[in-house]
Design an enzyme around this catalytic site. Sequence first.
Site, PDB file in Angstrom:
ATOM      1  N   CYS A   1       0.793  -1.251  -0.045  1.00  0.00           N
ATOM      2  CA  CYS A   1      -0.070   0.045   0.083  1.00  0.00           C
ATOM      3  C   CYS A   1       1.069   1.350  -0.106  1.00  0.00           C
ATOM      4  CB  CYS A   1      -0.937  -0.271   1.076  1.00  0.00           C
ATOM      5  SG  CYS A   1      -2.247  -1.273   1.196  1.00  0.00           S
TER       6      CYS A   1
ATOM      7  N   HIS B   1      -3.523   7.096   2.653  1.00  0.00           N
ATOM      8  CA  HIS B   1      -4.034   5.619   2.310  1.00  0.00           C
ATOM      9  C   HIS B   1      -5.306   5.289   2.517  1.00  0.00           C
ATOM     10  CE1 HIS B   1      -3.912   1.710   0.490  1.00  0.00           C
ATOM     11  NE2 HIS B   1      -3.973   1.377   1.632  1.00  0.00           N
TER      12      HIS B   1
ATOM     13  N   ASN C   1      -9.910  -0.397  -0.691  1.00  0.00           N
ATOM     14  CA  ASN C   1      -8.382  -0.268  -0.637  1.00  0.00           C
ATOM     15  C   ASN C   1      -8.077  -0.664  -1.849  1.00  0.00           C
ATOM     16  OD1 ASN C   1      -5.810  -0.338  -0.174  1.00  0.00           O
ATOM     17  ND2 ASN C   1      -6.000  -1.656   1.846  1.00  0.00           N
TER      18      ASN C   1
HETATM   19  C1  LIG Z   1      -9.810  -5.534   9.139  1.00  0.00           C
HETATM   20  C2  LIG Z   1     -10.771  -4.522   9.967  1.00  0.00           C
HETATM   21  C3  LIG Z   1     -11.783  -3.917   8.983  1.00  0.00           C
HETATM   22  C4  LIG Z   1     -11.520  -5.592  11.034  1.00  0.00           C
HETATM   23  O1  LIG Z   1     -12.242  -4.593  11.966  1.00  0.00           O
HETATM   24  P1  LIG Z   1     -12.091  -4.514  13.354  1.00  0.00           P
HETATM   25  O2  LIG Z   1     -13.037  -3.572  14.099  1.00  0.00           O
HETATM   26  O3  LIG Z   1     -10.887  -4.383  13.834  1.00  0.00           O
HETATM   27  O4  LIG Z   1     -12.684  -5.831  13.828  1.00  0.00           O
HETATM   28  P2  LIG Z   1     -12.183  -7.158  14.418  1.00  0.00           P
HETATM   29  O5  LIG Z   1     -10.948  -7.761  14.060  1.00  0.00           O
HETATM   30  O6  LIG Z   1     -12.017  -6.535  16.088  1.00  0.00           O
HETATM   31  O7  LIG Z   1     -13.464  -8.023  14.388  1.00  0.00           O
HETATM   32  C5  LIG Z   1     -14.683  -7.938  15.166  1.00  0.00           C
HETATM   33  C6  LIG Z   1     -15.602  -8.584  14.912  1.00  0.00           C
HETATM   34  O8  LIG Z   1     -16.109  -8.835  13.599  1.00  0.00           O
HETATM   35  C7  LIG Z   1     -15.999  -9.971  12.665  1.00  0.00           C
HETATM   36  N1  LIG Z   1     -15.678  -9.421  11.425  1.00  0.00           N
HETATM   37  C8  LIG Z   1     -14.605  -9.158  10.794  1.00  0.00           C
HETATM   38  N2  LIG Z   1     -14.719  -9.305   9.529  1.00  0.00           N
HETATM   39  C9  LIG Z   1     -16.262  -9.070   9.500  1.00  0.00           C
HETATM   40  C10 LIG Z   1     -16.876  -8.826   8.309  1.00  0.00           C
HETATM   41  N3  LIG Z   1     -16.526  -8.567   7.171  1.00  0.00           N
HETATM   42  N4  LIG Z   1     -18.207  -8.872   8.380  1.00  0.00           N
HETATM   43  C11 LIG Z   1     -18.893  -9.061   9.638  1.00  0.00           C
HETATM   44  N5  LIG Z   1     -18.189  -9.353  10.643  1.00  0.00           N
HETATM   45  C12 LIG Z   1     -16.664  -9.351  10.460  1.00  0.00           C
HETATM   46  C13 LIG Z   1     -14.699 -10.634  13.450  1.00  0.00           C
HETATM   47  O9  LIG Z   1     -14.770 -11.954  13.157  1.00  0.00           O
HETATM   48  C14 LIG Z   1     -14.991 -10.332  14.981  1.00  0.00           C
HETATM   49  O10 LIG Z   1     -16.048 -11.175  15.438  1.00  0.00           O
HETATM   50  P3  LIG Z   1     -15.841 -11.785  16.706  1.00  0.00           P
HETATM   51  O11 LIG Z   1     -16.010 -10.560  17.814  1.00  0.00           O
HETATM   52  O12 LIG Z   1     -16.971 -12.709  16.869  1.00  0.00           O
HETATM   53  O13 LIG Z   1     -14.663 -12.520  16.821  1.00  0.00           O
HETATM   54  C15 LIG Z   1      -9.578  -3.682  10.745  1.00  0.00           C
HETATM   55  O14 LIG Z   1      -8.994  -4.339  11.394  1.00  0.00           O
HETATM   56  C16 LIG Z   1      -8.804  -3.033   9.643  1.00  0.00           C
HETATM   57  O15 LIG Z   1      -9.164  -2.151   8.879  1.00  0.00           O
HETATM   58  N6  LIG Z   1      -7.510  -3.245   9.844  1.00  0.00           N
HETATM   59  C17 LIG Z   1      -6.535  -2.650   8.988  1.00  0.00           C
HETATM   60  C18 LIG Z   1      -6.726  -3.101   7.737  1.00  0.00           C
HETATM   61  C19 LIG Z   1      -5.756  -2.724   6.997  1.00  0.00           C
HETATM   62  O16 LIG Z   1      -5.151  -1.470   6.948  1.00  0.00           O
HETATM   63  N7  LIG Z   1      -5.037  -3.357   5.824  1.00  0.00           N
HETATM   64  C20 LIG Z   1      -4.491  -2.964   4.780  1.00  0.00           C
HETATM   65  C21 LIG Z   1      -2.928  -2.360   5.240  1.00  0.00           C
HETATM   66  S1  LIG Z   1      -2.732  -0.893   4.175  1.00  0.00           S
END
Ligand SMILES: CC(C)(COP(=O)(O)OP(=O)(O)OC[C@H]1O[C@@H](n2cnc3c(N)ncnc32)[C@H](O)[C@@H]1OP(=O)(O)O)[C@@H](O)C(=O)NCCC(=O)NCCS
Length: 332
Positions: free
Chosen positions: A114, A254, A284
């Site tokens: 990214c 980003h 993204n």
């Molecule tokens: C991936 C991301 C969206 C997850 O969001 P989050 O708020 O951290 O969510 P969590 O990982 O804490 O998950 C919370 C719950 O939602 C669930 N969940 C995750 N993805 C889901 C989706 N697409 N739909 C529904 N539920 C989802 C998880 O399984 C978890 O369930 P649980 O509580 O039963 O275990 C977030 O962490 C993120 O954006 N991370 C950075 C990603 C990034 O920048 N990537 C590229 C780098 S440049």
Amino acid sequence: MTRRAAITSIGRNLPPQVLDNKHFEQFAATNDEWIRTRTGIVTRHHAAPGTGSSELATKAAQECLERRGIAASEIDCIVLATVTPDMIFPATACLVQDNIGATKAWGFDISAACSGFVYALTVGAQFIESGAHRKVLVIGVDVMSSILDLTDRTTSILFGDGAGAVLLEPVEDGTGFLAFTHEVDGSGRAHLNMPAGGSLLPPTHETIDKKLHYVRQDGQVVFKYAVRKMADNSVLAVEKAGLKNEDIDLFIPHQANIRIIEAAQQRLGLPNEKVIKNISKYGNTTAATIPLGIYTALEEKRLKRGDNLLMTAVGAGLTVGSAVVRWSDLAF
Ligand SMILES: CC(C)(COP(=O)(O)OP(=O)(O)OC[C@H]1O[C@@H](n2cnc3c(N)ncnc32)[C@H](O)[C@@H]1OP(=O)(O)O)[C@@H](O)C(=O)NCCC(=O)NCCS
């Protein structure tokens, strides 16, 4: 006056297929409400299967050249950022060079996920500032849909496909590329990667059965790192440019998650009118994100000559990059 690299033209390409959040419900337990509120994404573009990154990059480069009204044969060098090359080799920059007919250009790919476009911009700017080259094409492109496991709801919903290309040329009028800061931290390699397909784990039936040819990430670790680094690295770049945060006229972060963008924005103390947010439309798009953000800024008439533009990104590696550019003339 100092010779600097100015962004003098831009082009982009987005594959025609637009997918809404509901589309992903057929593959995994997810829903529109969760995706909107937790990520800010509403739609993203996905290329048709069999579309290589070179195809999107070629179209973006062609628009960039047309806007500037120059022939591809005038390009000296192509610096292309991607983690989804058409093939591991040859470099996608070579394919674009041939497709557009840049007969005098050399070029190469950069792998910084990214952060790739910011890395490529910094590299391209050095060729201009040193006087080695007068026209450098800098491209960010990814076909993330080619490496997504649609049954993995923690990654499948986040990414989109796209390409953006800019032209760098020398200026000596006080505008242009002012400063950059970059970091890598390979100890974070486990948190965001595509495990197989390289020399460590060449493709086998086993790597395919274990789904090792897809993006894997520990979302929460990357989230926290991105919030901290986008702000801290930006501050360093702004200082290096001899500016203060309040001197920044436009911030293009980003676009990985709206909550990361807003946390970084808050840390930098920038109001909404100074921040580009287009994640709702594109998701993204990895290396394409920053040039697509510049394109959005131009579409919305939010960049004018003399504006101080800050761009920053965090990606797999882990990689971090920020660049400060004083905006030059660009016919749009
Ligand atoms: C991936 C991301 C969206 C997850 O969001 P989050 O708020 O951290 O969510 P969590 O990982 O804490 O998950 C919370 C719950 O939602 C669930 N969940 C995750 N993805 C889901 C989706 N697409 N739909 C529904 N539920 C989802 C998880 O399984 C978890 O369930 P649980 O509580 O039963 O275990 C977030 O962490 C993120 O954006 N991370 C950075 C990603 C990034 O920048 N990537 C590229 C780098 S440049």
